[in-house]
Design a protein around this motif. Structure first.
Motif, PDB file in Angstrom:
ATOM      1  N   TYR A   1      55.926  33.063  38.886  1.00 53.87           N
ATOM      2  CA  TYR A   1      55.182  33.842  39.889  1.00 53.87           C
ATOM      3  C   TYR A   1      53.926  34.364  39.196  1.00 53.87           C
ATOM      4  CZ  TYR A   1      54.031  37.318  43.433  1.00 53.87           C
ATOM      5  OH  TYR A   1      53.403  38.047  44.402  1.00 53.87           O
ATOM      6  N   ILE A   2      52.761  33.889  39.628  1.00 54.34           N
ATOM      7  CA  ILE A   2      51.499  34.201  38.948  1.00 54.34           C
ATOM      8  C   ILE A   2      50.583  34.936  39.922  1.00 54.34           C
ATOM      9  CG2 ILE A   2      49.513  33.255  37.722  1.00 54.34           C
ATOM     10  CD1 ILE A   2      51.229  30.788  37.087  1.00 54.34           C
ATOM     11  N   VAL A   3      50.013  36.033  39.429  1.00 51.06           N
ATOM     12  CA  VAL A   3      49.107  36.850  40.243  1.00 51.06           C
ATOM     13  C   VAL A   3      47.812  37.060  39.472  1.00 51.06           C
ATOM     14  CG1 VAL A   3      48.720  39.086  41.328  1.00 51.06           C
ATOM     15  CG2 VAL A   3      50.991  38.043  41.407  1.00 51.06           C
ATOM     16  N   PHE A   4      46.701  36.825  40.148  1.00 54.31           N
ATOM     17  CA  PHE A   4      45.388  37.126  39.568  1.00 54.31           C
ATOM     18  C   PHE A   4      44.815  38.324  40.330  1.00 54.31           C
ATOM     19  CE2 PHE A   4      40.766  36.666  39.279  1.00 54.31           C
ATOM     20  CZ  PHE A   4      40.607  36.564  37.906  1.00 54.31           C
ATOM     21  N   ALA A   5      44.462  39.395  39.599  1.00 55.09           N
ATOM     22  CA  ALA A   5      44.007  40.634  40.253  1.00 55.09           C
ATOM     23  C   ALA A   5      42.974  41.328  39.391  1.00 55.09           C
ATOM     24  CB  ALA A   5      45.189  41.556  40.514  1.00 55.09           C
ATOM     25  N   VAL A   6      42.287  42.292  40.007  1.00 52.65           N
ATOM     26  CA  VAL A   6      41.309  43.132  39.314  1.00 52.65           C
ATOM     27  C   VAL A   6      41.831  44.553  39.353  1.00 52.65           C
ATOM     28  CG1 VAL A   6      38.939  43.990  39.275  1.00 52.65           C
ATOM     29  CG2 VAL A   6      39.396  41.622  39.931  1.00 52.65           C
TER      30      VAL A   6
ATOM     31  N   VAL B   1      57.048  40.877  31.479  1.00 46.49           N
ATOM     32  CA  VAL B   1      56.077  40.010  32.138  1.00 46.49           C
ATOM     33  C   VAL B   1      54.898  39.780  31.195  1.00 46.49           C
ATOM     34  CG1 VAL B   1      54.472  39.826  34.062  1.00 46.49           C
ATOM     35  CG2 VAL B   1      56.759  40.734  34.453  1.00 46.49           C
ATOM     36  N   PHE B   2      54.378  38.542  31.215  1.00 43.31           N
ATOM     37  CA  PHE B   2      53.232  38.188  30.366  1.00 43.31           C
ATOM     38  C   PHE B   2      51.930  38.548  31.117  1.00 43.31           C
ATOM     39  CE2 PHE B   2      50.200  34.942  28.754  1.00 43.31           C
ATOM     40  CZ  PHE B   2      50.159  35.376  27.417  1.00 43.31           C
ATOM     41  N   ILE B   3      51.069  39.374  30.507  1.00 40.14           N
ATOM     42  CA  ILE B   3      49.829  39.842  31.140  1.00 40.14           C
ATOM     43  C   ILE B   3      48.647  39.521  30.239  1.00 40.14           C
ATOM     44  CG2 ILE B   3      48.549  41.834  32.018  1.00 40.14           C
ATOM     45  CD1 ILE B   3      51.193  43.160  32.650  1.00 40.14           C
ATOM     46  N   ILE B   4      47.648  38.818  30.799  1.00 39.70           N
ATOM     47  CA  ILE B   4      46.409  38.512  30.084  1.00 39.70           C
ATOM     48  C   ILE B   4      45.300  39.366  30.699  1.00 39.70           C
ATOM     49  CG2 ILE B   4      44.727  36.731  29.494  1.00 39.70           C
ATOM     50  CD1 ILE B   4      46.953  34.670  29.806  1.00 39.70           C
ATOM     51  N   GLU B   5      44.589  40.097  29.836  1.00 42.90           N
ATOM     52  CA  GLU B   5      43.528  41.001  30.312  1.00 42.90           C
ATOM     53  C   GLU B   5      42.168  40.510  29.841  1.00 42.90           C
ATOM     54  OE1 GLU B   5      41.990  45.644  29.757  1.00 42.90           O
ATOM     55  OE2 GLU B   5      43.789  44.910  28.710  1.00 42.90           O
TER      56      GLU B   5
ATOM     57  N   LEU C   1      43.133  40.732  35.502  1.00 37.64           N
ATOM     58  CA  LEU C   1      44.498  40.574  34.980  1.00 37.64           C
ATOM     59  C   LEU C   1      45.101  39.281  35.515  1.00 37.64           C
ATOM     60  CD1 LEU C   1      45.994  44.178  35.471  1.00 37.64           C
ATOM     61  CD2 LEU C   1      44.898  43.218  33.440  1.00 37.64           C
ATOM     62  N   LEU C   2      45.724  38.529  34.592  1.00 38.96           N
ATOM     63  CA  LEU C   2      46.518  37.370  34.974  1.00 38.96           C
ATOM     64  C   LEU C   2      47.962  37.713  34.627  1.00 38.96           C
ATOM     65  CD1 LEU C   2      46.411  34.485  36.106  1.00 38.96           C
ATOM     66  CD2 LEU C   2      46.355  33.657  33.746  1.00 38.96           C
ATOM     67  N   VAL C   3      48.755  37.960  35.664  1.00 39.10           N
ATOM     68  CA  VAL C   3      50.141  38.404  35.494  1.00 39.10           C
ATOM     69  C   VAL C   3      51.061  37.207  35.740  1.00 39.10           C
ATOM     70  CG1 VAL C   3      51.902  40.044  36.243  1.00 39.10           C
ATOM     71  CG2 VAL C   3      49.487  40.678  36.327  1.00 39.10           C
TER      72      VAL C   3
ATOM     73  N   PRO D   1      46.409  41.462  44.859  1.00 44.22           N
ATOM     74  CA  PRO D   1      46.070  40.120  44.350  1.00 44.22           C
ATOM     75  C   PRO D   1      44.735  39.660  44.908  1.00 44.22           C
ATOM     76  CG  PRO D   1      48.348  40.210  45.119  1.00 44.22           C
ATOM     77  CD  PRO D   1      47.710  41.494  45.527  1.00 44.22           C
ATOM     78  N   PHE D   2      43.929  39.062  44.059  1.00 40.23           N
ATOM     79  CA  PHE D   2      42.614  38.599  44.494  1.00 40.23           C
ATOM     80  C   PHE D   2      42.785  37.297  45.255  1.00 40.23           C
ATOM     81  CE2 PHE D   2      38.515  36.542  44.190  1.00 40.23           C
ATOM     82  CZ  PHE D   2      37.656  37.601  44.453  1.00 40.23           C
ATOM     83  N   MET D   3      42.280  37.300  46.524  1.00 46.78           N
ATOM     84  CA  MET D   3      42.415  36.126  47.382  1.00 46.78           C
ATOM     85  C   MET D   3      41.021  35.623  47.766  1.00 46.78           C
ATOM     86  SD  MET D   3      45.751  35.895  47.752  1.00 46.78           S
ATOM     87  CE  MET D   3      45.963  34.853  49.190  1.00 46.78           C
TER      88      MET D   3
END
Length: 457
Positions: free
Chosen positions: A167-172, A188-192, A202-204, A225-227
């Motif tokens: 489950y991947i979420v891209f957000a600001v 959870v793995f989070i890339i900032e 953030l890539l969660v 989540p950025f859509m």
């Protein structure tokens, strides 16, 4: 209240009125209404009836609908109903008259609807296009601002939904919240990646079983989540370029639409105002007369006319059954009768309400007292002269209402000028001390005469 000027035996004051009741066949009602409107002196009154004539009610509804539509268009386009005072002074009062002719009220409303229809349709279409384009531009501008911060990421957001086990979420999110988000989602793995001083991308990445927990934690920090809209490329960089192109295209279309709207406004403003005024006259007149009694085959019309017009009214409507009654009702209209030098001062009287029947009209007294008191309170030769010239300009160049106020201002300015000369004041200076003209005005100064006991010639 009556508006025409009555040449009556009553020189000034409130003219006596007579209440008149007309009984006529309903088949002749439309012709009678046209004739009463041409008579001018008839002031209609709604009879005590709860039944409205179906034919007149339909005409009244059509006239009101047309007036409301035209009035809304005039307001949206910002067309002034009357030129302002500065325009009147600079350019004069010029109103293009548009004569409307018709057999009766029904024919008039039908002609107005036919004449107004193409103008209304064109303007409404242009206004709707303008509104839609402005909304598009607003949406594109907001999306452009959002994409601008993440356009450096060359990722396909649509691909995230195709993972079955992740489950991947891209957000600001706000930078100050990132650490707390990490602590809330330790597994959870989070890339900032920093975007601005205050925001980070953030890539969660988590498992499908963590989806609900990830959504709840992000919602608690007001992170969504950025859509990217489905009609745009799902790559942020490509989506940004597409939005920029669409925004430029929408702005060009809006500029073209506004130019056509302005051209249509200049071309049709006079016609719009003319149609609006005609529809308003039709609506207000018919609304007063649409209740024509409860009789099935006969209509009853009630109203007031000046007493001196009774004989003329009898001759004009001799084919109908007429009843006259001396008007002594408290709610009857008022007809003020004043001749030209006094008539402009009715504007001052009406600021406190029109006098009722049987009351004294104070307008003649106001016409005499107001200029004198104004001159005594604001006596200054220079300022009074300026005020007189300003009133004269309004009198010569203004619309009918401004002409009356111009005459009032002229009277006040003339009084202030005379009193200013008597007390020897001009723009706050001593009038007698002015070079060239000072010695002349000293002879008439009131204070100078008192000191020397008479005219010093």
């Amino acid at each position: 209240m009556f508006y025409p000027t009555l040449k009556s035996a009553v020189k000034v004051g409130v003219a006596p009125l007579t209440k008149v009741t007309l009984l006529l066949p309903r088949s002749e009602l439309n012709d009678c209404l046209r004739s009463l409107f041409e008579f001018e002196w008839f002031h209609p009154e709604q009879p005590e009836s709860s039944t409205a004539d179906p034919f007149l009610s339909d005409l009244n509804g059509r006239a009101f609908k047309l007036f409301a539509t035209l009035d809304e268009l005039v307001k949206k386009l910002g067309i002034p109903l009357e030129p302002n005072v500065l325009e009147v002074i600079g350019k004069g009062y010029r109103v293009e008259q548009d004569v409307k002719s018709a057999k009766d009220w029904a024919d008039l409303i039908q002609r107005l609807e036919a004449e107004a229809a193409p103008i209304i349709d064109t303007l409404i279409s242009l206004l709707e296009d303008t509104t839609q384009l402005r909304k598009k531009i607003s949406d594109y501008a907001a999306l452009k601002a959002a994409l601008y911060t993440i356009q450096q990421f060359s990722i396909d957001l649509d691909a995230f939904s195709r993972f079955k086990r992740f489950y991947i979420v891209f957000a600001v999110a706000a930078i100050k919240d990132v650490a707390e988000i990490r602590r809330s989602l330790p597994e959870v793995f989070i890339i900032e990646c920093s975007l601005t001083k205050n925001e980070s991308a953030l890539l969660v990445v988590g498992t499908r079983s963590d989806a609900d927990k990830i959504d709840k934690v992000l919602r608690s920090f007001e992170v969504k989540p950025f859509m990217i809209p489905q009609d745009l490329p799902q790559n942020p960089a490509a989506a940004y370029d597409a939005v920029v192109k669409r925004l430029e295209g929408a702005e060009k279309l809006l500029a073209d639409c506004e130019a056509r709207l302005e051209e249509m406004k200049v071309k049709s403003s006079t016609k719009l105002l003319s149609l609006r005024e005609a529809a308003h006259v039709a609506y207000t007149t018919i609304s007063r007369l649409r209740k024509a009694g409860d009789l099935r085959r006969f209509a009853v019309i009630e109203g007031y006319i000046p007493q001196e017009k009774v004989e003329e009214f009898k001759q004009k409507y001799s084919s109908y059954l007429i009843f006259f009654e001396e008007s002594k009702h408290s709610n009857q209209p008022t007809l003020m009768v004043n001749k030209r030098p006094i008539k402009p001062f009715e504007n001052i009287t009406l600021t406190q309400g029109a006098p009722r029947s049987g009351e004294i009209d104070p307008t003649p007294l106001i016409a005499f007292v107001f200029p004198i008191f104004y001159g005594i309170m604001f006596g200054d030769f220079g300022q009074g002269l300026v005020l007189f010239i300003f009133g004269l300009i309004l009198r010569l160049r203004g619309n009918p209402s401004l002409k009356h106020w111009g005459e009032i201002i002229m009277a006040a300015g003339a009084s202030a000028t005379v009193v200013g000369a008597l007390v020897g004041e001009c723009f706050g200076l001593e009038l007698g001390s002015l070079p060239a003209i000072g010695d002349f005005f000293k002879r008439f100064q009131l204070l100078h005469l008192v000191e020397h006991g008479g005219f010093n010639i």
